[in-house]
Enzyme design. Sequence first.
Site, PDB file in Angstrom:
ATOM      1  N   ASN A 286       0.333  -0.722   0.220  1.00 10.50           N
ATOM      2  CA  ASN A 286      -0.146  -0.557  -0.211  1.00 10.50           C
ATOM      3  C   ASN A 286       0.516   1.309  -0.113  1.00 10.50           C
ATOM      4  O   ASN A 286       1.225   1.785   1.266  1.00 10.50           O
ATOM      5  CB  ASN A 286      -0.926   0.071   1.237  1.00 10.50           C
ATOM      6  CG  ASN A 286      -1.850   0.847   1.018  1.00 10.50           C
ATOM      7  OD1 ASN A 286      -2.333   1.936   0.737  1.00 10.50           O
ATOM      8  ND2 ASN A 286      -2.572   1.275   2.317  1.00 10.50           N
ATOM      9  N   TRP A 287       0.681   2.024  -1.074  1.00  8.99           N
ATOM     10  CA  TRP A 287       2.267   3.346  -1.178  1.00  8.99           C
ATOM     11  C   TRP A 287       1.689   4.551  -1.138  1.00  8.99           C
ATOM     12  O   TRP A 287       1.930   4.783  -0.883  1.00  8.99           O
ATOM     13  CB  TRP A 287       2.627   3.183  -2.724  1.00  8.99           C
ATOM     14  CG  TRP A 287       3.213   2.447  -3.477  1.00  8.99           C
ATOM     15  CD1 TRP A 287       3.838   1.065  -2.512  1.00  8.99           C
ATOM     16  CD2 TRP A 287       3.283   1.560  -4.849  1.00  8.99           C
ATOM     17  NE1 TRP A 287       4.767   0.115  -3.367  1.00  8.99           N
ATOM     18  CE2 TRP A 287       4.602   0.848  -4.633  1.00  8.99           C
ATOM     19  CE3 TRP A 287       3.563   2.146  -5.885  1.00  8.99           C
ATOM     20  CZ2 TRP A 287       5.340   0.345  -5.821  1.00  8.99           C
ATOM     21  CZ3 TRP A 287       4.335   2.040  -6.670  1.00  8.99           C
ATOM     22  CH2 TRP A 287       4.808   0.787  -6.713  1.00  8.99           C
ATOM     23  N   LYS A 288       0.618   4.509  -0.698  1.00  2.44           N
ATOM     24  CA  LYS A 288      -0.856   5.693  -0.015  1.00  2.44           C
ATOM     25  C   LYS A 288      -0.795   6.637  -1.262  1.00  2.44           C
ATOM     26  O   LYS A 288      -0.540   6.124  -2.569  1.00  2.44           O
ATOM     27  CB  LYS A 288      -0.263   6.342   1.126  1.00  2.44           C
ATOM     28  CG  LYS A 288      -0.180   5.023   1.917  1.00  2.44           C
ATOM     29  CD  LYS A 288      -0.223   4.927   3.077  1.00  2.44           C
ATOM     30  CE  LYS A 288      -0.328   3.785   4.256  1.00  2.44           C
ATOM     31  NZ  LYS A 288      -0.092   3.709   5.855  1.00  2.44           N
TER      32      LYS A 288
ATOM     33  N   GLY B  66       2.029   2.981  10.796  1.00  2.00           N
ATOM     34  CA  GLY B  66       2.498   3.965  10.909  1.00  2.00           C
ATOM     35  C   GLY B  66       3.989   3.982  11.865  1.00  2.00           C
ATOM     36  O   GLY B  66       4.783   4.963  12.620  1.00  2.00           O
TER      37      GLY B  66
ATOM     38  N   SER C 113       2.963  -1.864  10.345  1.00  3.44           N
ATOM     39  CA  SER C 113       4.403  -1.549  11.143  1.00  3.44           C
ATOM     40  C   SER C 113       5.015  -3.096  10.386  1.00  3.44           C
ATOM     41  O   SER C 113       5.680  -3.996  10.912  1.00  3.44           O
ATOM     42  CB  SER C 113       4.571  -0.709  12.023  1.00  3.44           C
ATOM     43  OG  SER C 113       4.012   0.366  12.338  1.00  3.44           O
TER      44      SER C 113
ATOM     45  N   HIS D   1      -9.987   1.314   5.411  1.00  2.00           N
ATOM     46  CA  HIS D   1      -8.490   1.986   5.784  1.00  2.00           C
ATOM     47  C   HIS D   1      -8.305   3.126   6.469  1.00  2.00           C
ATOM     48  O   HIS D   1      -9.351   4.031   6.471  1.00  2.00           O
ATOM     49  CB  HIS D   1      -7.757   2.368   4.794  1.00  2.00           C
ATOM     50  CG  HIS D   1      -5.622   1.952   5.059  1.00  2.00           C
ATOM     51  ND1 HIS D   1      -5.432   2.966   5.759  1.00  2.00           N
ATOM     52  CD2 HIS D   1      -5.455   1.123   4.991  1.00  2.00           C
ATOM     53  CE1 HIS D   1      -4.449   2.917   6.067  1.00  2.00           C
ATOM     54  NE2 HIS D   1      -4.303   1.818   6.089  1.00  2.00           N
TER      55      HIS D   1
ATOM     56  N   GLY E  75       3.271  -1.320   4.202  1.00  2.00           N
ATOM     57  CA  GLY E  75       2.733   0.369   4.001  1.00  2.00           C
ATOM     58  C   GLY E  75       4.787   0.384   3.299  1.00  2.00           C
ATOM     59  O   GLY E  75       5.033   0.634   2.532  1.00  2.00           O
TER      60      GLY E  75
ATOM     61  N   GLU F 212      -5.909  -4.522  11.090  1.00  2.00           N
ATOM     62  CA  GLU F 212      -4.773  -3.418  10.945  1.00  2.00           C
ATOM     63  C   GLU F 212      -5.361  -2.754  12.331  1.00  2.00           C
ATOM     64  O   GLU F 212      -5.555  -1.825  11.948  1.00  2.00           O
ATOM     65  CB  GLU F 212      -4.722  -2.615   9.782  1.00  2.00           C
ATOM     66  CG  GLU F 212      -3.774  -3.013   8.757  1.00  2.00           C
ATOM     67  CD  GLU F 212      -3.891  -1.789   7.849  1.00  2.00           C
ATOM     68  OE1 GLU F 212      -2.178  -1.512   7.422  1.00  2.00           O
ATOM     69  OE2 GLU F 212      -4.330  -1.170   6.981  1.00  2.00           O
TER      70      GLU F 212
ATOM     71  N   GLU G 297      -6.982   5.468   7.777  1.00  3.10           N
ATOM     72  CA  GLU G 297      -6.809   6.154   7.647  1.00  3.10           C
ATOM     73  C   GLU G 297      -7.726   7.321   6.629  1.00  3.10           C
ATOM     74  O   GLU G 297      -8.620   8.069   6.327  1.00  3.10           O
ATOM     75  CB  GLU G 297      -5.689   6.770   6.432  1.00  3.10           C
ATOM     76  CG  GLU G 297      -4.318   5.832   7.430  1.00  3.10           C
ATOM     77  CD  GLU G 297      -2.735   5.680   6.459  1.00  3.10           C
ATOM     78  OE1 GLU G 297      -2.006   5.568   7.059  1.00  3.10           O
ATOM     79  OE2 GLU G 297      -3.340   5.483   5.161  1.00  3.10           O
TER      80      GLU G 297
END
Length: 269
Positions: free
Chosen positions: A15-17, A179, A219, A101, A240, A173, A103
């Site tokens: 997941n590159w965001k 993160g 993470s 997600h 990530g 998650e 976020e």
Amino acid sequence: MSQHKAARVPFVVANWKINKLQADVMAFLNEVNDKVPDQKVVETGIAAQDLFLADMVRATEKSPIHVVAENVHWEDSGAYTGETSPKALKDIGAKYVLIGHFERRKFFNETDSTVNLKVTAALRNGLRPIIDVDEDMSTYAQFMDAEPSVAQVAAALAGVSVDQIRNVTLAYEPTWAIGSGEAASADQAQKAAHLIRQTLAKLYSPVIAEQVRILYGGSVTPANAREIMLQEDIDGVLVGTAALDPQKFLELVAIAHNPTIPDFNTEEV
């Protein structure tokens, strides 16, 4: 490894965001395209910004890598400025889509209701949802014997049929791990995945529940992925930061291929 786990193909999703620019994306794909195994061995996917997806589909045409969208709207078309149509994603060749997600919930006010709308929209357009679950599983600790339904899972899957659930992947998650550099322990991840699978058994059947893949995210690194992927109810990882590096991505794919092997050569995946 149980017969049930062995039947579920491991899945590694990057997941590159909103990281990477166009040149970075193409350089990464050029590095990994011919080094990932067949989808029957380990399935791989890369989630990136919408503006890269069509080029990524073309760049991975001869590679087993799946292109994954990071979000989708619940309507196929209409006056929804700035949103992404599930019909359009399918049209350009995207295979999977991340939905729900943490976020998205935190910064864009997504709810259980909108997550469900997006899940059903993806499925009706032939996309395969990867549904994020960030619910605090510790709230269920006192009820472990009863194994109550995980609320976010039940809400996200409302109206999803037995046939459709086979095209759904779930990803646990924990919010605090995303993160942070601190992943859940393998035991914590397994307990959460077990609760999710028990929820699937209640919503569908024990047989169906054993067919659905459950990933861990938060993470994830090559250093902790092996122990996590050895767990009975965990079938892969959603990654990530570590997956921004092509060599770390390949190492994670190698670990998913066979987590019992202590050392890996990504050239031989």
